[in-house]
Write a protein that holds these residues in place. Sequence first.
Motif, PDB file in Angstrom:
ATOM      1  N   PHE A 149      38.673  32.633  30.890  1.00  0.00           N
ATOM      2  CA  PHE A 149      38.096  31.677  31.827  1.00  0.00           C
ATOM      3  C   PHE A 149      38.166  32.157  33.267  1.00  0.00           C
ATOM      4  N   PHE A 150      37.027  32.153  33.913  1.00  0.00           N
ATOM      5  CA  PHE A 150      36.935  32.286  35.370  1.00  0.00           C
ATOM      6  C   PHE A 150      35.916  31.226  35.794  1.00  0.00           C
ATOM      7  N   PRO A 151      36.204  30.446  36.837  1.00  0.00           N
ATOM      8  CA  PRO A 151      35.296  29.329  37.162  1.00  0.00           C
ATOM      9  C   PRO A 151      33.865  29.762  37.473  1.00  0.00           C
ATOM     10  N   PHE A 152      33.690  31.014  37.917  1.00  0.00           N
ATOM     11  CA  PHE A 152      32.363  31.446  38.380  1.00  0.00           C
ATOM     12  C   PHE A 152      31.506  32.088  37.303  1.00  0.00           C
ATOM     13  N   VAL A 153      31.993  32.120  36.068  1.00  0.00           N
ATOM     14  CA  VAL A 153      31.177  32.658  34.973  1.00  0.00           C
ATOM     15  C   VAL A 153      31.234  31.741  33.752  1.00  0.00           C
ATOM     16  N   GLU A 154      30.186  31.778  32.947  1.00  0.00           N
ATOM     17  CA  GLU A 154      30.152  31.029  31.686  1.00  0.00           C
ATOM     18  C   GLU A 154      29.151  31.675  30.756  1.00  0.00           C
ATOM     19  N   MET A 163      46.268  29.682  41.319  1.00  0.00           N
ATOM     20  CA  MET A 163      46.542  30.889  40.549  1.00  0.00           C
ATOM     21  C   MET A 163      46.648  32.086  41.482  1.00  0.00           C
ATOM     22  N   GLN A 164      45.922  32.008  42.567  1.00  0.00           N
ATOM     23  CA  GLN A 164      45.873  33.141  43.478  1.00  0.00           C
ATOM     24  C   GLN A 164      46.645  32.767  44.737  1.00  0.00           C
ATOM     25  N   ASP A 165      47.722  33.459  44.980  1.00  0.00           N
ATOM     26  CA  ASP A 165      48.526  33.153  46.156  1.00  0.00           C
ATOM     27  C   ASP A 165      47.832  33.692  47.398  1.00  0.00           C
ATOM     28  N   LEU A 171      39.436  44.610  33.087  1.00  0.00           N
ATOM     29  CA  LEU A 171      38.648  43.855  34.079  1.00  0.00           C
ATOM     30  C   LEU A 171      38.230  42.487  33.562  1.00  0.00           C
ATOM     31  N   GLY A 172      37.716  41.671  34.489  1.00  0.00           N
ATOM     32  CA  GLY A 172      37.195  40.344  34.158  1.00  0.00           C
ATOM     33  C   GLY A 172      35.690  40.358  34.324  1.00  0.00           C
ATOM     34  N   ALA A 173      34.995  39.616  33.436  1.00  0.00           N
ATOM     35  CA  ALA A 173      33.532  39.664  33.470  1.00  0.00           C
ATOM     36  C   ALA A 173      32.952  38.364  32.935  1.00  0.00           C
ATOM     37  N   GLY A 174      31.649  38.226  33.052  1.00  0.00           N
ATOM     38  CA  GLY A 174      30.995  37.060  32.464  1.00  0.00           C
ATOM     39  C   GLY A 174      29.575  36.908  32.948  1.00  0.00           C
ATOM     40  N   MET A 175      28.915  35.833  32.425  1.00  0.00           N
ATOM     41  CA  MET A 175      27.562  35.526  32.869  1.00  0.00           C
ATOM     42  C   MET A 175      27.690  34.557  34.045  1.00  0.00           C
ATOM     43  N   THR A 185      40.728  36.779  48.355  1.00  0.00           N
ATOM     44  CA  THR A 185      41.633  37.067  47.242  1.00  0.00           C
ATOM     45  C   THR A 185      40.940  37.909  46.184  1.00  0.00           C
ATOM     46  N   HIS A 186      39.628  38.027  46.307  1.00  0.00           N
ATOM     47  CA  HIS A 186      38.860  38.872  45.381  1.00  0.00           C
ATOM     48  C   HIS A 186      37.534  39.241  46.042  1.00  0.00           C
ATOM     49  N   THR A 187      36.872  40.230  45.472  1.00  0.00           N
ATOM     50  CA  THR A 187      35.592  40.645  46.050  1.00  0.00           C
ATOM     51  C   THR A 187      34.440  39.789  45.528  1.00  0.00           C
ATOM     52  N   SER A 188      34.750  38.794  44.684  1.00  0.00           N
ATOM     53  CA  SER A 188      33.680  37.938  44.177  1.00  0.00           C
ATOM     54  C   SER A 188      32.967  37.213  45.322  1.00  0.00           C
ATOM     55  N   SER A 189      33.662  37.031  46.450  1.00  0.00           N
ATOM     56  CA  SER A 189      33.033  36.380  47.605  1.00  0.00           C
ATOM     57  C   SER A 189      31.831  37.181  48.113  1.00  0.00           C
ATOM     58  N   VAL A 190      31.837  38.469  47.867  1.00  0.00           N
ATOM     59  CA  VAL A 190      30.715  39.295  48.331  1.00  0.00           C
ATOM     60  C   VAL A 190      29.450  38.974  47.522  1.00  0.00           C
ATOM     61  N   GLN A 191      29.646  38.580  46.246  1.00  0.00           N
ATOM     62  CA  GLN A 191      28.503  38.124  45.437  1.00  0.00           C
ATOM     63  C   GLN A 191      27.779  37.000  46.163  1.00  0.00           C
ATOM     64  N   ILE A 192      28.595  36.030  46.630  1.00  0.00           N
ATOM     65  CA  ILE A 192      28.024  34.843  47.285  1.00  0.00           C
ATOM     66  C   ILE A 192      27.214  35.253  48.503  1.00  0.00           C
ATOM     67  N   PHE A 202      24.856  38.842  35.119  1.00  0.00           N
ATOM     68  CA  PHE A 202      26.282  39.025  34.839  1.00  0.00           C
ATOM     69  C   PHE A 202      27.022  39.528  36.073  1.00  0.00           C
ATOM     70  N   ALA A 203      28.341  39.392  36.007  1.00  0.00           N
ATOM     71  CA  ALA A 203      29.197  39.895  37.084  1.00  0.00           C
ATOM     72  C   ALA A 203      30.478  40.395  36.453  1.00  0.00           C
ATOM     73  N   PHE A 204      31.090  41.348  37.078  1.00  0.00           N
ATOM     74  CA  PHE A 204      32.465  41.677  36.692  1.00  0.00           C
ATOM     75  C   PHE A 204      33.246  42.189  37.888  1.00  0.00           C
ATOM     76  N   GLY A 205      34.565  42.114  37.753  1.00  0.00           N
ATOM     77  CA  GLY A 205      35.447  42.535  38.833  1.00  0.00           C
ATOM     78  C   GLY A 205      36.606  43.319  38.266  1.00  0.00           C
ATOM     79  N   MET A 206      37.002  44.358  39.009  1.00  0.00           N
ATOM     80  CA  MET A 206      38.053  45.243  38.481  1.00  0.00           C
ATOM     81  C   MET A 206      38.972  45.684  39.617  1.00  0.00           C
ATOM     82  N   HIS A 215      42.704  46.962  46.080  1.00  0.00           N
ATOM     83  CA  HIS A 215      41.241  47.073  46.136  1.00  0.00           C
ATOM     84  C   HIS A 215      40.602  46.577  44.848  1.00  0.00           C
ATOM     85  N   GLN A 216      39.457  45.967  45.012  1.00  0.00           N
ATOM     86  CA  GLN A 216      38.693  45.558  43.839  1.00  0.00           C
ATOM     87  C   GLN A 216      37.293  46.120  43.919  1.00  0.00           C
ATOM     88  N   MET A 217      36.691  46.161  42.758  1.00  0.00           N
ATOM     89  CA  MET A 217      35.278  46.471  42.697  1.00  0.00           C
ATOM     90  C   MET A 217      34.595  45.293  42.038  1.00  0.00           C
TER      91      MET A 217
END
Length: 366
Positions: free
Chosen positions: A257-262, A154-156, A296-300, A177-184, A319-323, A216-218
Motif C-alpha cells: 500500500f502507498f496512498p498515491f497508487v492503486e 510513517m515518514q518522520d 522499490l515501491g511501485a504502482g498504478m 520525504t520522497h521524490t514522489s512530490s516531483v511527480q506532482i 505507473f510510477a515507482f520510487g527507489m 537519495h531517491q529515484m
Amino acid sequence: MSDITTLKTELTTQIEAANDLQSLDDVRVSALGKKGRITALMKTLGTMSPEERQTTGQALNALKDEIAALIKSQEAALKKQALAQRLATETQDITLSTRPQRQGAVHPVSQTMEELVTIFGAMGFKVAQGPDIEDDWHNFTALNFPPGHPAREMQDTFFLPEDPSEEGERAKKLLRTHTSSVQIRHMQNHQPPIKTICFGRTYRSDYDMTHTPMFHQMECLYIDRDVTMAHLKGCLSDFVRAFFKIDDLPVRFRPSFFPFVEPGAEVDIGYVKKPDGGIKLGKAPEGEEQKWMEILGAGMVHPNVLKNCGIDPEAYQGFAFGMGLERATMLKYGIPDLRTFFECDTRWLAHYGFDPLQRPNAATGQ
Ligand code: DAH
C-alpha cells in the motif's frame, strides 16, 4: 716611447692572464683608473714640449683605446667561458619524483544516477526536477495522503517554519520525504504523454546502519492512454536486470500500500545466501533456496493523484515507482554501511569511487 711599448706589452700580458672578471677589472683599474698607469702618463703630457706632446699624446690615446678594446674582448671571452662552464657542470635532476597527483573519483551515488539516466534514456524517459524544500500539499495531500492518515506519520518529517506568504497546506514547509512530490509538480505543468525520471535528495528523521537523515531517491513516472500494469512489470524488470547486469535476475511483485497508487506493489529481486554469510543477487540454482529482498515501491498512479494535478483519469493512466539510490548502489557494488556514503572520507571515495573519464554513457555509446 719605449715606455709606452713596454707598458703595452705588460698590460696585454696581464689582460690575457686575467682568468676571471674580478682580476680583469683589477687590470682595468691599474691601467685606466684615476690613478692608473696610462692616466698617470697622460698627466705628464703637460710637462712636455709641444712636438713631444703631440706624438706622445697620440701614442697614449692609441694605447688607451687598444687596452680598453682588449679588456672588452677579454671580458666577453670570460663571460662566454663562465657560461659554458655553468652549462657543463650544472644539471637539472629530472629523476626527482613529482609530487603525487591525486585524481578525484565519482561518488557511487553519482555513478548510479548516470547509469540510470543511460538505462531510462534508452527507454525514452527524460529527467525532471523538483525542489528539496517542499510543502505539505505537494509532499502529501496531492499524493492522496488524507489528513491525519497514519501514512503521514510513517515518514518522520523535518518541518520548516511556515511560509506567511502562502496559505493552508502550502504554507506548511518541509524537507521532502520522497521524490514522489516531483511527480506532482511535473504533472501540474505537463499534459500526457509524460515519461520522466527524477533523482534527488530526500529527508527523514532517522539514523542507523541502514538509515540516514538525508538519502537519495529515484522516481519514475509514465502517464499515457492505455498504460497498464504489464508495462510497469516489463519496464521494471528490464530496468533492474540492466542495472544489476543480470539477465535472468528474478523480479517479484508483492501487493503493498502507498496512498498515491492503486494497485500498489513492492518489488523484490532474487538472491541466494553465500556460504560465508554474504549474498549473491540472482536466480537460485536447483536445490538452493531462492531468497527475496525488497528494492522499490511501485504502482498504478491513483486517479485522485491525476485529478489533483489536472489530468483526466478517465482518459489517462500510468505507473510510477520510487527507489532508494544508496540501497541499490550498496547492493550493486557490495558497500556494507550506508553512513559511509556521507562521511566525505576521501579514502572511501578512492576505494569505492569511479573513474571520472570512464562514464556509463560513453561506455554504451548512448
Ligand atoms: N515514495 C515512496 C517512498 O518513499 C516510494 C514509492 C512507492 C514511489 C510507490 C512510487 C510508488 O512512485 O509508486 O517510500
